[in-house]
Design an enzyme around this catalytic site. Structure first.
Site, short mmCIF file in Angstrom:
data_model
loop_
_atom_site.label_atom_id
_atom_site.label_comp_id
_atom_site.label_asym_id
_atom_site.label_seq_id
_atom_site.Cartn_x
_atom_site.Cartn_y
_atom_site.Cartn_z
N HIS A 1 49.05 35.95 43.51
CA HIS A 1 50.09 37.00 43.95
C HIS A 1 49.30 37.31 45.50
O HIS A 1 48.21 36.95 45.58
CB HIS A 1 50.11 38.20 43.29
CG HIS A 1 48.74 39.01 42.77
ND1 HIS A 1 48.08 39.38 43.78
CD2 HIS A 1 47.87 38.86 41.66
CE1 HIS A 1 46.79 39.91 43.21
NE2 HIS A 1 46.86 39.35 41.97
N HIS B 1 42.72 45.17 47.95
CA HIS B 1 42.96 46.41 47.46
C HIS B 1 42.21 47.50 48.45
O HIS B 1 42.58 48.52 48.56
CB HIS B 1 42.08 46.53 46.15
CG HIS B 1 43.03 45.86 44.97
ND1 HIS B 1 44.07 46.22 44.53
CD2 HIS B 1 42.90 44.46 44.51
CE1 HIS B 1 44.58 45.41 43.83
NE2 HIS B 1 43.79 44.41 43.55
N GLU C 1 37.79 29.92 41.33
CA GLU C 1 38.44 31.00 41.91
C GLU C 1 37.73 31.76 43.06
O GLU C 1 36.70 32.11 42.88
CB GLU C 1 38.88 32.13 40.98
CG GLU C 1 39.71 33.18 41.40
CD GLU C 1 39.38 34.43 40.31
OE1 GLU C 1 38.67 34.48 39.63
OE2 GLU C 1 40.38 35.28 40.62
N ASP D 1 42.57 34.50 44.62
CA ASP D 1 43.21 35.66 44.03
C ASP D 1 43.88 36.51 45.06
O ASP D 1 42.74 36.93 46.37
CB ASP D 1 42.25 36.47 43.43
CG ASP D 1 42.92 37.46 42.39
OD1 ASP D 1 43.64 38.32 42.65
OD2 ASP D 1 42.72 37.33 41.20
N THR E 1 41.16 36.21 36.05
CA THR E 1 41.61 34.78 36.22
C THR E 1 41.01 33.95 35.52
O THR E 1 41.60 33.19 34.83
CB THR E 1 41.61 34.71 37.91
OG1 THR E 1 42.10 35.97 38.51
CG2 THR E 1 42.12 33.35 38.35
N HIS F 1 49.16 45.01 44.62
CA HIS F 1 49.54 43.82 44.90
C HIS F 1 51.22 43.78 45.38
O HIS F 1 51.77 44.85 45.18
CB HIS F 1 49.70 42.84 43.53
CG HIS F 1 48.34 42.82 42.86
ND1 HIS F 1 48.30 42.51 41.65
CD2 HIS F 1 47.08 43.00 43.53
CE1 HIS F 1 46.89 42.45 41.13
NE2 HIS F 1 46.20 42.86 42.38
N SER G 1 46.66 40.11 37.89
CA SER G 1 45.92 38.73 38.04
C SER G 1 46.13 37.94 36.70
O SER G 1 45.84 36.83 36.61
CB SER G 1 44.48 38.88 38.50
OG SER G 1 44.41 39.21 39.89
MG MG Z 1 41.07 37.11 40.04
ZN ZN Z 2 44.10 42.58 42.48
#
Ligand code: MG
Ligand code: ZN
Length: 381
Positions: free
Chosen positions: A315, A276, A267, A54, A148, A340, A95
């Site tokens: 992303h 972030h 993930e 992610d 996700t 993002h 996401s």
């Molecule tokens: Mg995620």
């Molecule tokens: Zn994010």
């Protein structure tokens, strides 16, 4: 003239602010696909492992690689492509829309979980694999109801509907899952206890409360679920390190099922959270852990010979850059945002069907390519 120009610039600035520019997209790229890969011949894989980092853009990979002694397991992949990550309502995806593009093959709006841009539920690749009699699994370093993983088994209009998302797990036959979010299962507003309900359905559910993941016995004759945290799991740097063992257990468990193959999504959830936080060290430690999970998947696939591995991200996060004065051991980072970004995202493929993944294509094509690899034709209902 100058005044007009200033006014014009002002008007543009205002319009940009109030209305995000619509992405340059065909009405529904899910329906108008370029199928150059239709001429590619390959032996269909039995299993697909989709690994999603992610928020993992090129710079996240680069920083992780240099700080890992200038090497990553990702370097073993020979087929590399790029996907266009934008959502149906925004050039910058979140996401939920990002994972839903992979899981249902349709561009949708930010926040959507397994639903199209009108909010209509659409069958996911995981559900289709289940209907085709295959075994399925999900492993995440976030909660299992986070955007996700949720996009592969749930259908909800908004990613924040976490209790509804958890309840959707009762509607699929997910064979194996590991992730956080215990409280969405057993301390709910509707007072249902989903851990009890899943147990009645034939699951063996364990939690961080009883045992560490690595000490938990896994019975291959029952569905398996392990909840790693009450809400969101810790950072890798704080001692959370189950991603690699859980990936190994998932592959071992799923390959032992009496079923004609499996679909597994793994993930590395928190590369995004490092972005972030604009925290380069956070990104790097999560990236290296994720690459180790990729290494475990490659080990399995090399032994097995019938497994296609796909590694990508939903992303990029942070507009992360490696600035001058960096060295391999010491990355001097800069960020353009705490959100993002819209950069093209790399896709790596290894194993039977890997040839399908070269080139530049929509994120929704990853869904098409996975279905093509599995040999899925008409949708089963
Ligand atoms: Mg995620
Ligand atoms: Zn994010």
């Amino acid at each position: 003239m100058k005044k007009i120009l200033i006014l014009l610039l002002f008007a543009i600035a205002v319009s940009c602010h109030t209305k995000p520019p619509a992405p340059p997209t065909p009405e529904d790229p899910g329906e108008t696909r370029i199928s150059a890969e239709d001429t590619i011949r390959f032996t269909p894989p039995k299993n697909i492992i989709l690994l999603i980092g992610d928020g993992m853009g090129i710079t996240q990979i680069t920083a992780g690689m240099y700080r890992n002694g200038n090497k990553l397991n990702l370097e073993q992949f020979k087929y590399v492509g790029l996907h266009k990550s934008y959502a149906s309502d925004n050039l910058v995806t979140d996401s939920a829309a990002g994972a839903t593009a992979f899981s249902i093959g349709k561009k949708t709006y930010n926040g959507a979980i397994g639903v199209d841009k009108k909010g209509k539920p659409s069958q996911t690749i995981l559900e289709e694999a289940e209907l085709a009699g295959m075994a399925t699994g999900l492993v995440a370093t976030s909660s299992i109801v986070h955007a996700t993983p949720a996009s592969f088994y749930a259908h909800q209009k908004d990613r924040e509907m976490k209790e509804e998302i958890a309840a959707d797990m009762l509607k699929v036959d997910l064979d194996f899952f590991v992730g956080g979010g215990k409280k969405y299962f057993d301390r709910r507003k509707d007072e249902r206890n989903l851990i009890e309900e899943l147990t009645k359905k034939g699951y063996k559910i364990s939690t961080y409360f009883d045992k560490e993941f690595v000490d938990t016995a896994i019975d291959p004759s029952k569905n398996f679920g392990y909840l790693t945290a009450d809400t969101e799991p810790l950072m890798f740097s704080q001692g959370r390190d189950y991603l690699v063992p859980a990936t190994r257990s998932a592959m071992d468990y799923l390959s032992k099922q009496q079923e004609p193959g499996f679909f597994l999504m793994v993930e590395g959830s928190q590369i995004d959270w490092g972005g972030h936080a604009n925290d380069s060290e956070y990104i790097i430690s999560e990236m290296i852990e994720f690459d180790n999970a990729i290494g475990a998947a490659l080990e399995f696939a090399k032994r097995d010979g019938e497994t296609l591995i796909i590694v990508t991200a939903d992303h990029e996060t942070g507009g992360y850059a490696i600035n001058p004065t960096s060295t391999m051991d010491s990355i001097v980072a800069a960020f353009t945002t705490k959100d993002h970004t819209a950069a093209l995202i790399p896709v790596f493929a290894w194993g039977p069907g890997e040839e399908l993944f070269g080139g530049i294509y929509e994120n929704t094509s990853i869904y098409d390519k996975m279905r093509r690899a599995f040999g899925f034709k008409k949708k089963l209902q």
